[in-house]
Design a protein around this motif. Structure first.
Motif, mmCIF file in Angstrom:
data_model
loop_
_atom_site.group_PDB
_atom_site.id
_atom_site.type_symbol
_atom_site.label_atom_id
_atom_site.label_comp_id
_atom_site.label_asym_id
_atom_site.label_seq_id
_atom_site.Cartn_x
_atom_site.Cartn_y
_atom_site.Cartn_z
ATOM 1 N N GLU A 138 -12.526 -38.085 -10.398
ATOM 2 C CA GLU A 138 -11.253 -38.283 -9.740
ATOM 3 C C GLU A 138 -10.274 -37.176 -10.099
ATOM 4 N N ARG A 139 -10.241 -36.837 -11.368
ATOM 5 C CA ARG A 139 -9.316 -35.793 -11.812
ATOM 6 C C ARG A 139 -9.641 -34.472 -11.114
ATOM 7 N N GLU A 140 -10.919 -34.159 -10.988
ATOM 8 C CA GLU A 140 -11.330 -32.922 -10.339
ATOM 9 C C GLU A 140 -10.892 -32.906 -8.874
ATOM 10 N N GLU A 141 -11.026 -34.030 -8.193
ATOM 11 C CA GLU A 141 -10.593 -34.119 -6.798
ATOM 12 C C GLU A 141 -9.084 -33.939 -6.679
ATOM 13 N N LEU A 142 -8.340 -34.563 -7.568
ATOM 14 C CA LEU A 142 -6.887 -34.427 -7.548
ATOM 15 C C LEU A 142 -6.459 -32.992 -7.825
ATOM 16 N N THR A 143 -7.093 -32.370 -8.804
ATOM 17 C CA THR A 143 -6.783 -30.980 -9.132
ATOM 18 C C THR A 143 -7.082 -30.070 -7.946
ATOM 19 N N SER A 144 -8.192 -30.313 -7.287
ATOM 20 C CA SER A 144 -8.567 -29.527 -6.117
ATOM 21 C C SER A 144 -7.550 -29.706 -4.989
ATOM 22 N N ALA A 145 -7.110 -30.928 -4.750
ATOM 23 C CA ALA A 145 -6.117 -31.195 -3.709
ATOM 24 C C ALA A 145 -4.781 -30.533 -4.035
ATOM 25 N N ILE A 146 -4.382 -30.585 -5.287
ATOM 26 C CA ILE A 146 -3.132 -29.952 -5.709
ATOM 27 C C ILE A 146 -3.208 -28.439 -5.517
ATOM 28 N N ASN A 147 -4.322 -27.849 -5.890
ATOM 29 C CA ASN A 147 -4.502 -26.402 -5.732
ATOM 30 C C ASN A 147 -4.500 -25.997 -4.261
ATOM 31 N N ALA A 148 -5.133 -26.800 -3.414
ATOM 32 C CA ALA A 148 -5.160 -26.516 -1.976
ATOM 33 C C ALA A 148 -3.751 -26.583 -1.392
ATOM 34 N N ARG A 192 11.756 -26.196 -0.907
ATOM 35 C CA ARG A 192 10.808 -27.268 -0.567
ATOM 36 C C ARG A 192 11.164 -27.857 0.799
ATOM 37 N N ASN A 193 12.462 -28.030 1.064
ATOM 38 C CA ASN A 193 12.901 -28.571 2.351
ATOM 39 C C ASN A 193 12.597 -27.620 3.502
ATOM 40 N N ASP A 194 12.678 -26.318 3.260
ATOM 41 C CA ASP A 194 12.319 -25.341 4.288
ATOM 42 C C ASP A 194 10.837 -25.449 4.624
ATOM 43 N N ILE A 195 10.008 -25.642 3.624
ATOM 44 C CA ILE A 195 8.563 -25.796 3.839
ATOM 45 C C ILE A 195 8.288 -27.056 4.650
ATOM 46 N N ILE A 196 8.952 -28.147 4.308
ATOM 47 C CA ILE A 196 8.786 -29.400 5.053
ATOM 48 C C ILE A 196 9.217 -29.211 6.501
ATOM 49 N N ARG A 197 10.357 -28.567 6.702
ATOM 50 C CA ARG A 197 10.873 -28.321 8.057
ATOM 51 C C ARG A 197 9.861 -27.511 8.870
ATOM 52 N N LYS A 233 -0.965 -26.103 -3.018
ATOM 53 C CA LYS A 233 -0.217 -24.966 -3.570
ATOM 54 C C LYS A 233 -0.510 -23.697 -2.766
ATOM 55 N N ILE A 234 -1.770 -23.472 -2.449
ATOM 56 C CA ILE A 234 -2.157 -22.303 -1.659
ATOM 57 C C ILE A 234 -1.532 -22.370 -0.260
ATOM 58 N N GLU A 235 -1.555 -23.557 0.348
ATOM 59 C CA GLU A 235 -0.950 -23.733 1.676
ATOM 60 C C GLU A 235 0.551 -23.439 1.620
ATOM 61 N N HIS A 236 1.227 -23.952 0.603
ATOM 62 C CA HIS A 236 2.661 -23.720 0.475
ATOM 63 C C HIS A 236 2.973 -22.247 0.251
ATOM 64 N N GLU A 237 2.150 -21.550 -0.503
ATOM 65 C CA GLU A 237 2.352 -20.123 -0.715
ATOM 66 C C GLU A 237 2.222 -19.349 0.596
ATOM 67 N N LYS A 238 1.284 -19.756 1.442
ATOM 68 C CA LYS A 238 1.131 -19.127 2.763
ATOM 69 C C LYS A 238 2.357 -19.381 3.618
#
Length: 102
Positions: A1-11, A34-39, A13-18
């Motif tokens: 479970e921890r590995e899946e959560l870590t993978s989702a968090i990393n994914a 963060r609000n600009d990213i959501i928008r 993070k990469i999406e937000h950086e893009k």
């Protein structure tokens, strides 16, 4: 479970950086929040609808996306649902959002 959560968090993070890169280069947002990213993500959700907001079916242009003309709206009012998650939000013209109320 921890590995899946870590993978989702990393994914995420990469999406937000893009998205931050897109906001800087294409939208001229110097320090995206963060609000600009959501928008931006909500705007991309409207792509299949021709970037038209859901209430009035009016087109939201890229030029006004980050202006005070556009609100991030809770589809079901937060005061009733107590949910501030991404899935309860959409973009709306401020005037239409104010008329709609709760």
């Amino acid at each position: 479970e921890r590995e899946e959560l870590t993978s989702a968090i990393n994914a995420a993070k990469i999406e937000h950086e893009k998205i931050v890169k897109i906001l800087r280069q294409e939208f001229g947002v110097p320090n995206p929040s963060r609000n600009d990213i959501i928008r931006y993500k909500l705007y991309e959700e409207l792509k299949s609808n021709g970037y038209k907001e859901l209430y009035s079916d009016k087109y939201i242009s890229r030029e006004i996306l980050f202006s005070k003309q556009i609100d991030v709206d809770h589809i079901i009012p937060q005061s009733r649902m107590f949910d501030d998650s991404f899935s309860t939000k959409t973009l709306a013209f401020r005037n239409d959002n104010l008329k709609k109320g709760n």
